[in-house]
Structures are given as C-alpha cells and as structure tokens.
Design a protein around this motif. Structure first.
Motif: not given
Length: 479
Positions: A79, A81-82, A127
């Motif tokens: 995913r 995120r930014d 992450d």
C-alpha cells in the motif's frame, strides 16, 4: 551535368519550394517560462495524486541466508501511503519539446510479509521508505490532421537512489538479513511503475486536456474563427510558441482569402505568462467573412433613432436639401440601407487599429403601399479607429468614427448638394449604426484558450502588423 551538380540543384529546388509554401500564422500564442512554470505546478499536483494511487504487485522469491539456508519470502498487500514531488522544473528545449525534471521525490508504503524456511512459518508487516527519487520526462508536442495539438512521452526515466525497508514481527530480524535483495526488487518495480504511470497520465490527462484548445470557434450563426495549428508547437530557449491559422470565415460558404499573413516580429517580452499575437490578417479576414455572410448590411428607420435625438427620418426633413422630394414624395417616411461594396481593410500599426471603410447608403421613400421608392445613393468614407481590450477570455472593442465624407453616386430625384446633408448623415450613423456595431464588438470574439483558463493582468500593445495581448493565467478547477 554531374551527379553532384544534380544533387545541389535538387536541394536548392527543395529549399525554394519549402520557402514558398511555408504558411505564416495569422495568430500566434506564446507561453513564456512563467506560464510553463505555472502549468507545471498544476500538472505536478495531478501527477502526485496519480502516483499516490500506484498499484504494486506482490513479490515472492527465495534467498539464501548465511547459517539459515534457503528462505522463501512473500510480500503482499503493498500500500502506497504517500508520494511527494517537492522539487520540479520544466525546461523548453529547442526543436525537441519540453523536459520536466523532478528531484528529491520520496514515497512511503507498507505491506505484509510471510516467510518459510525449514519447518518455520511466520508473517508480519513492514514499512518502506523510498527517498531521492529522480524522474526525467520528455514531452514532445505535435499536431494532428485537424490542427489540434498532441503530446507524447518519447522518453521517461526514473531513478531511485535510496530504499529503506523495516520489517516487524518475531522474525523481522531475518528479513533484515537479506533486505538488500528485496530493496533492489522494489526499486526496479517502482522505477518501472512510475514511468508507466507518467505515460498513462500524459495520454489520459494531459493529452485530453490540451485537446480542449478550440480548433474552430463559432461566433454566431454566420461566422466562425479557425484556430487550427498550421505547424506543431515549437519550443525555444525561453518559451513555447504555437502558430495558428487565425482566420475568420463564413459558415455558409468558405472561400479562399485573397491575401496571405505577413510574418509577425514578436517582441522578446516575458512579463506575462501568455501572449497572443493577432495579425492584421486575422482582423481583415473578419471583414471579408462578415461581408461574404451579408452581415455588413444595415437598415435604418425612424423607429431605430433614439428618442433623445430630435430627428425625423422623412422626406419633409430632407426636402430642405432636396426641394423636389416634397413634390415627388410629400411627407413620407424614409429608410436607409447601408452596405459595404467590399470588406473593410484594417491597418494595424503602433498607433493602433484604423481603417477607412467605404459604405454605400441607399435612401428610399416608404410609399403608402409599404413598397420602397429609390431616392438616391451616397458613398460614405471616413476615418475609423478601434479601441481593443480583453474581457472574460474574449477580444472586445469599440469603434470611434472621425469626420465622414459623402459623395453622390446615383439619384432618382435629380442633383443636389451632398455637403449640406453631411450633418444629418453624421447624426444617423453616430446615433444608430455606431451603437449597433459597438454592441456587437462588446460581445467580443473568443481567444484560443484551453478549458477552465482565466486571464488576468491584461496588457494591450500595438505593433507593426499585429496586436499583442499579454496576460497571466489561472486554472479554475471543476467544482
């Protein structure tokens, strides 16, 4: 003649043909570096949103870890995120197009991991921080057969210099032992996906948007303007120029213009984001088009004269100059029909826009049966100047008429002194004809603008053979 001589002769002939068939634009649009910078800001904001929606595939593979052996890993549900593009620059490259350079971009994403080695299975999350992303995009501008602009991305490169992945979970330490393998795979995937998304955004977003440039603009039910590109847009060291046909035409019947546009000596002015150069050709084709469409024919009756003008349009008033009128057509209303033998020819110079129209004025007596009896035909000439401005994306203007001159072309009521009638004709034209013309000019003619572009900080300057309009632009998002 030798082969070399033949080649030289053929080359010279080709050059001559190229020079003689080159088409000068009737209208030029110049986007300066400031305008390109503003366009880039809008495009980068859109691209940033698109990149934030990147869909990344699952990753799986095997890696050998010292003292552990072969480890099978899976990364899933990646995913994003930014995705931030903080620094970018657009540069026009002569004879190539536009280059967009993006530096120090960064992104963050997360996902899930699974691991299997020996008889052990485990999973967790991770992450990922992607830093120092450099993207270079080349944009090539062209035109299609309809004269609409096109844009493509012949080259895109993305380079990521730093990827940091941090695994959590009981066996996160194990993934961290071979993170370089995973980081390398993620780097390659992201670099490819970024350029895929850029190409898709250029095709789906940018290409669609620039094609909102109107190739033709319908003015009313009689007249249109041809704003098609006569050549692909060209980049210079300081701007992007688009050469447009810039030609008014009659919707009912379009005939060739009997003259060609002259070259425009565009000044090196870069105070505004965009400049429009409207040549004398542009304005003169308007005169031809309106004349061919029959739109330069006006009728004046007494009902059209403003009430504050103490003037009666009848034979009794004109009998003061033509005594025989009272005998032939006593106390009858009159009508004037104004028309132009040819389209007016305008001159654009540093002093502004001016022209000397020739207008035929046919006077009639309106008989009790409502039929018309021709009285006399006058020819009117005068000095007319135009004031030009821009409002709501349209060229607007107004006319000012100087001293007019009359001559008698034909008469069914005998000869008379035209000079004595000049003041009455002046009242008629200034009180009825001029307000009608200025009302039409105040409606304006649309400039070739992309969708949702608003102009501000307008500059109007006159140069030899063309009018220069400058403006800053603002993009108005929907909603």
């Amino acid at each position: 003649m030798g082969m070399q001589s033949v080649a030289v002769a053929c080359g010279a002939l080709t050059l001559c043909l190229a020079l003689t068939t080159a088409t000068n634009p009737g209208f030029v649009v110049r986007i300066t570096q400031a305008g390109l910078d503003y366009a880039q800001e809008q495009a980068i904001a859109t691209l940033e949103k698109k990149l934030s929606q990147l869909k990344l595939p699952d990753i799986s593979g095997d890696s050998r870890v010292l003292r552990v052996g072969k480890v099978h890993y899976e990364l899933s549900r990646l995913r994003l995120r930014d995705f931030h593009l903080p620094y970018s620059r657009i540069t026009p490259i002569s004879n190539v197009g536009l280059q967009v350079s993006i530096s120090n971009a960064f992104a963050e994403l997360d996902g899930d991991w699974r691991v299997k080695f020996l008889f052990i299975r485990d999973h967790g999350s991770f992450d990922l921080k992607v830093e120092n992303i450099y993207i270079k995009i080349l944009l090539r501008l062209g035109s299609d057969t309809s004269g609409k602009p096109t844009i493509s991305t012949p080259d895109c490169s993305a380079h990521i210099s730093k990827v940091r992945v941090l695994f959590s979970g009981k066996l996160g330490w194990l993934y961290n032992l071979f993170h370089s393998v995973i980081e390398s795979r993620l780097r390659k995937i992201l670099e490819d996906k970024v350029c895929d998304k850029v190409a898709m955004s250029v095709y789906n977003e940018l290409q669609t948007y620039i094609r909102t440039l109107p190739v033709t603009a319908r003015i009313d039910d009689k007249i249109g303007i041809d704003y098609s590109l006569v050549a692909p847009p060209r980049a210079t060291a300081q701007s992007l120029d688009a050469d447009l046909k810039g030609e008014f035409y009659s919707l009912a019947h379009r005939s060739p213009v009997p003259f060609s546009p002259l070259p425009l000596a565009f000044p090196s002015d870069h105070e505004r984001m965009v400049y429009f150069g409207a040549s004398s050709y542009f304005f003169n084709t308007a005169g031809i088009a309106y004349h061919e469409a029959g739109a330069l024919v006006f009728e004046i009756t007494e009902a059209m004269i403003p009430k504050d003008v103490e003037f009666k349009l009848n034979t009794s008033v004109f009998s003061a100059f033509i005594p025989q009128l009272e005998e032939m057509y006593p106390n009858m209303p009159m009508k004037f029909r104004l028309s132009t033998p040819t389209g007016p020819f305008l001159t654009v110079g540093e002093g502004g826009i001016s022209f000397q129209p020739i207008v035929d004025i046919q006077a009639y007596a309106i008989l009790p049966s409502s039929s018309l009896a021709p009285l006399f035909l006058l020819s009117l000439t005068g000095n007319v100047s135009a004031v030009i401005n821009v409002r709501s994306g349209r060229i607007v203007g107004s006319l000012d008429v100087g001293r007019i001159r009359l001559s008698l072309k034909d008469s069914a009521v005998g000869t008379f002194q035209v000079r004595m009638m000049q003041s009455l004709i002046n009242i008629l034209t200034s009180s009825t004809l001029l307000p009608r013309l200025n009302a039409r000019l105040d409606e304006g003619f649309p400039l070739p603008l992309l969708d949702r572009i608003q102009l501000s900080n307008i500059l109007v300057r006159f140069h030899q053979n063309f009018l220069l309009l400058g403006a800053d632009v603002r993009f108005q998002p929907r909603g």
